[in-house]
Design a protein around this motif. Structure first.
Motif, PDB file in Angstrom:
ATOM      1  N   GLN A 198       0.842  -1.183   0.000  1.00 45.51           N
ATOM      2  CA  GLN A 198       0.000   0.000   0.000  1.00 45.51           C
ATOM      3  C   GLN A 198       0.880   1.237   0.000  1.00 45.51           C
ATOM      4  O   GLN A 198       2.027   1.204   0.449  1.00 45.51           O
ATOM      5  CB  GLN A 198      -0.916   0.014   1.220  1.00 45.51           C
ATOM      6  N   VAL A 199       0.331   2.336  -0.488  1.00 41.64           N
ATOM      7  CA  VAL A 199       1.071   3.590  -0.532  1.00 41.64           C
ATOM      8  C   VAL A 199       1.164   4.162   0.874  1.00 41.64           C
ATOM      9  O   VAL A 199       0.176   4.209   1.603  1.00 41.64           O
ATOM     10  CB  VAL A 199       0.377   4.583  -1.471  1.00 41.64           C
ATOM     11  N   GLN A 200       2.349   4.574   1.246  1.00 39.03           N
ATOM     12  CA  GLN A 200       2.566   5.178   2.563  1.00 39.03           C
ATOM     13  C   GLN A 200       3.282   6.500   2.405  1.00 39.03           C
ATOM     14  O   GLN A 200       4.236   6.606   1.627  1.00 39.03           O
ATOM     15  CB  GLN A 200       3.399   4.249   3.449  1.00 39.03           C
ATOM     16  N   LEU A 201       2.829   7.484   3.147  1.00 38.81           N
ATOM     17  CA  LEU A 201       3.481   8.781   3.206  1.00 38.81           C
ATOM     18  C   LEU A 201       3.915   8.996   4.652  1.00 38.81           C
ATOM     19  O   LEU A 201       3.083   8.900   5.565  1.00 38.81           O
ATOM     20  CB  LEU A 201       2.554   9.909   2.786  1.00 38.81           C
ATOM     21  N   VAL A 202       5.183   9.289   4.850  1.00 37.79           N
ATOM     22  CA  VAL A 202       5.725   9.469   6.189  1.00 37.79           C
ATOM     23  C   VAL A 202       6.340  10.853   6.281  1.00 37.79           C
ATOM     24  O   VAL A 202       7.241  11.198   5.505  1.00 37.79           O
ATOM     25  CB  VAL A 202       6.767   8.400   6.513  1.00 37.79           C
ATOM     26  N   GLU A 203       5.829  11.636   7.233  1.00 41.62           N
ATOM     27  CA  GLU A 203       6.353  12.980   7.455  1.00 41.62           C
ATOM     28  C   GLU A 203       7.346  12.973   8.609  1.00 41.62           C
ATOM     29  O   GLU A 203       7.239  12.151   9.522  1.00 41.62           O
ATOM     30  CB  GLU A 203       5.225  13.969   7.790  1.00 41.62           C
ATOM     31  N   SER A 204       8.263  13.912   8.564  1.00 43.89           N
ATOM     32  CA  SER A 204       9.203  14.097   9.660  1.00 43.89           C
ATOM     33  C   SER A 204       9.604  15.562   9.727  1.00 43.89           C
ATOM     34  O   SER A 204       9.379  16.320   8.780  1.00 43.89           O
ATOM     35  CB  SER A 204      10.444  13.217   9.472  1.00 43.89           C
ATOM     36  N   GLY A 205      10.193  15.942  10.859  1.00 40.20           N
ATOM     37  CA  GLY A 205      10.729  17.284  10.985  1.00 40.20           C
ATOM     38  C   GLY A 205       9.922  18.230  11.840  1.00 40.20           C
ATOM     39  O   GLY A 205      10.345  19.358  12.083  1.00 40.20           O
ATOM     40  N   GLY A 206       8.755  17.798  12.295  1.00 38.06           N
ATOM     41  CA  GLY A 206       7.964  18.679  13.143  1.00 38.06           C
ATOM     42  C   GLY A 206       8.598  18.852  14.508  1.00 38.06           C
ATOM     43  O   GLY A 206       9.561  18.175  14.861  1.00 38.06           O
ATOM     44  N   GLY A 207       8.050  19.778  15.274  1.00 32.55           N
ATOM     45  CA  GLY A 207       8.574  19.993  16.607  1.00 32.55           C
ATOM     46  C   GLY A 207       8.131  21.311  17.190  1.00 32.55           C
ATOM     47  O   GLY A 207       7.247  21.986  16.650  1.00 32.55           O
ATOM     48  N   LEU A 208       8.765  21.675  18.296  1.00 29.98           N
ATOM     49  CA  LEU A 208       8.459  22.926  19.000  1.00 29.98           C
ATOM     50  C   LEU A 208       9.533  23.946  18.665  1.00 29.98           C
ATOM     51  O   LEU A 208      10.725  23.681  18.866  1.00 29.98           O
ATOM     52  CB  LEU A 208       8.419  22.665  20.507  1.00 29.98           C
ATOM     53  N   VAL A 209       9.100  25.085  18.156  1.00 31.61           N
ATOM     54  CA  VAL A 209      10.027  26.167  17.818  1.00 31.61           C
ATOM     55  C   VAL A 209       9.477  27.472  18.372  1.00 31.61           C
ATOM     56  O   VAL A 209       8.352  27.518  18.887  1.00 31.61           O
ATOM     57  CB  VAL A 209      10.238  26.283  16.295  1.00 31.61           C
TER      58      VAL A 209
END
Length: 120
Positions: free
Chosen positions: A1-12
């Motif tokens: 199946q198609v998967q999209l994975v995000e990264s890089g978020g956080g508290l700034v």
């Protein structure tokens, strides 16, 4: 199946910069667009930036001049797109989700999202 994975978020903090990354993998036939959406608590998901495979990009008025979506890259059948965010404001606080649209009536897919919190 198609998967999209995000990264890089956080508290700034206000005025900081942050770059989100998205990698899409799986049985993707061909890509028409990739995009970033965001959702504030209790609100509908809103399109932030979108880019076509050919490179044409467009942005929500609230982020023009501050956010930049990268060109779509394709490596070993994985598609990646980044969202560079500068001069962040408290109103940019949201869950940011990656989106991929296939060509020719194919499907579209969302990632689960990554939280971005901008503290004043």
């Amino acid at each position: 199946q198609v998967q999209l994975v995000e990264s890089g978020g956080g508290l700034v903090h206000v005025g900081d910069s942050l770059t989100l990354a998205c990698t899409a993998s799986g049985p993707i036939s061909s890509v028409r667009t990739m995009a970033w959406f965001r959702q504030h608590p209790g609100k509908e998901r809103v399109l932030v930036a979108v880019i076509e495979l050919g490179g044409a990009a467009s942005y929500h008025d609230n982020v023009k001049g501050r956010f930049t979506i990268s060109k779509i890259s394709n490596d070993d059948r994985k598609y990646t797109v980044n969202l560079q965010m500068k001069d962040l404001k408290p109103e940019d606080t949201a869950v940011y989700s990656c989106f991929l649209e296939e060509n020719s009536g194919g499907g579209y897919f969302f990632g689960h999202g990554t939280q971005v919190t901008v503290s004043s």
